[in-house]
Design a protein around this motif. Structure first.
Motif, mmCIF file in Angstrom:
data_model
loop_
_atom_site.group_PDB
_atom_site.id
_atom_site.type_symbol
_atom_site.label_atom_id
_atom_site.label_comp_id
_atom_site.label_asym_id
_atom_site.label_seq_id
_atom_site.Cartn_x
_atom_site.Cartn_y
_atom_site.Cartn_z
ATOM 1 N N THR A 41 1.764 8.348 4.848
ATOM 2 C CA THR A 41 2.338 8.226 3.506
ATOM 3 C C THR A 41 1.992 9.420 2.641
ATOM 4 N N GLN A 65 0.816 -1.201 0.000
ATOM 5 C CA GLN A 65 0.000 0.000 0.000
ATOM 6 C C GLN A 65 0.858 1.264 0.000
ATOM 7 N N GLU A 67 -5.123 3.313 8.777
ATOM 8 C CA GLU A 67 -5.433 4.749 8.701
ATOM 9 C C GLU A 67 -4.173 5.577 8.952
ATOM 10 N N LEU A 73 0.888 4.030 -2.997
ATOM 11 C CA LEU A 73 0.528 5.427 -2.744
ATOM 12 C C LEU A 73 1.677 6.378 -3.070
ATOM 13 N N GLN A 79 -2.085 5.508 5.793
ATOM 14 C CA GLN A 79 -2.608 6.344 4.720
ATOM 15 C C GLN A 79 -2.199 7.800 4.916
#
Length: 374
Positions: A102, A61, A96, A65, A99
């Motif tokens: 990043t 992930q 979370e 990203l 996210q």
């Protein structure tokens, strides 16, 4: 995927072991070998809260990203069945955190750490989570930067200039200390959002390593010592990126670190490395001050001489999320006379501070040292 010659970065970027750039990476052995060692440690250290397959899924992930499809594909191969939406509440909280850290590291707040603690995350697991996320942002920029050095394809993209990011405007820290609201070359303190280790709890080996690197009195490093082996390896990468002879002048490496910090809004990191840049090149103090004074939303690569302009342009674009760096930026630097070693030093300095900024911004916050102002 088979990792050839125990070097994931060379494998992912298809660097033949006898190529010029592979030999240059070998010349920068401390950074190169310890980058591989950090990968191995982060994905092997025991943790019941943060299983290995979840780590690989999280790494996928982060790489996706950040904008490195090459790295994202590699991590997906390690844990293709992991579905983020099927995670436990504790891992959902971690997702979370991932996210935000990043995509917009300045938006990480104490409340995110507080949620992790509420969900049962131990300090050592929180530090492992933070190290994994931030290390992969470093890896991604290293992979993408090296691919820019080795590709011969034309790049049709017309990428907008990168601007200074937002930064802290809160007057006080979580613990009530005065909080810096402007970039500065002054000395700043830093406070942790979770409890750092006490020096007396370190093993003899941990104590000796941290003493060697001057880390025993630092709350930041004692916090990272919850994962002491990762800290040791990361410190060796730091030394391998910034303390090597030849290549890019030291002041430009430090300037790059400050420029990354402007993109990410890390006042603390910028203060340390802007100060170092000014110390190594006193005649460039005005350039450093100009960089620090760039308002949010204003272009960072503006108003410098051609070389520093091109350096800042690449640094800012490689620091953006997703990554925006282009072959034409590298070509401009080559035209200005930068060697392949200097270009690698620039890419490594930039990539490392994606890691450093995110750790500083997501595990604590800076405060003003008032006695320095009296």
């Amino acid at each position: 995927m088979t990792i050839f010659n125990n070097d994931l970065i060379n494998t992912l970027t298809h660097l033949p072991p006898d190529s010029d750039l592979a030999l240059i990476r070998q010349d920068r052995s401390a950074a190169t070998l310890n980058t591989q060692a950090a990968y191995s440690e982060i994905f092997s250290v025991p943790s019941t809260q943060f299983p290995i397959d979840v780590r690989y899924g999280f790494a996928h992930q982060v790489a996706k990203l950040t904008g490195s499809q090459t790295l994202a594909d590699f991590y997906f191969q390690q844990a293709p069945a992991l579905k983020i939406e099927n995670l436990s509440p504790a891992l959902q909280a971690a997702a979370e955190y991932l996210q935000i850290l990043t995509l917009s590291p300045k938006d990480t707040q104490f409340s995110l750490i507080e949620t992790l603690i509420t969900q049962g995350w131990e300090n050592s697991d929180i530090v492992l989570l933070a190290q994994l996320i931030t290390f992969v942002t470093y890896q991604a920029r290293l992979v993408e930067g090296i691919e820019l050095l080795t590709t011969s394809k034309n790049d049709p993209r017309d990428v907008a200039k990168i601007v200074a990011g937002k930064w802290n405007h809160q007057p006080f820290t979580h613990q009530g200390r005065p909080s810096p609201t402007a970039f500065t070359q002054d000395n700043l303190g830093w406070e942790a959002w979770i409890t750092a280790r006490k020096a007396e709890t370190l093993s003899d080996e941990e104590t000796q390593v941290m003493k060697k690197f001057g880390q025993l009195t630092s709350e930041y490093f004692l916090l990272l010592a919850h994962q002491s082996k990762i800290l040791e390896i990361r410190t060796l990468i730091d030394r391998g990126v910034f303390y090597t002879a030849g290549g890019l002048p030291r002041w430009e490496r430090e300037f790059a670190a400050a420029a990354v910090s402007k993109v990410n809004g890390c006042i603390y990191c910028a203060s340390v490395h802007a100060r170092k840049a000014s110390q190594y090149a006193k005649e460039r103090r005005s350039d450093v001050d100009k960089l620090l004074a760039t308002p949010t939303g204003e272009i960072l690569a503006d108003g410098f001489d051609d070389r520093l302009l091109a350096i800042t342009d690449l640094v800012a674009s490689l620091s953006a999320t997703p990554i925006q760096a282009t072959i034409s930026q590298v070509a401009t630097l080559r035209q200005l006379g930068l060697s392949e070693l200097e270009l690698l030093d620039l890419i490594q300095s930039t990539a490392f501070f994606s890691w450093a900024n995110r750790l500083m911004l997501s595990l604590g916050e800076p405060f003003e040292i008032m006695e320095d102002k009296e």
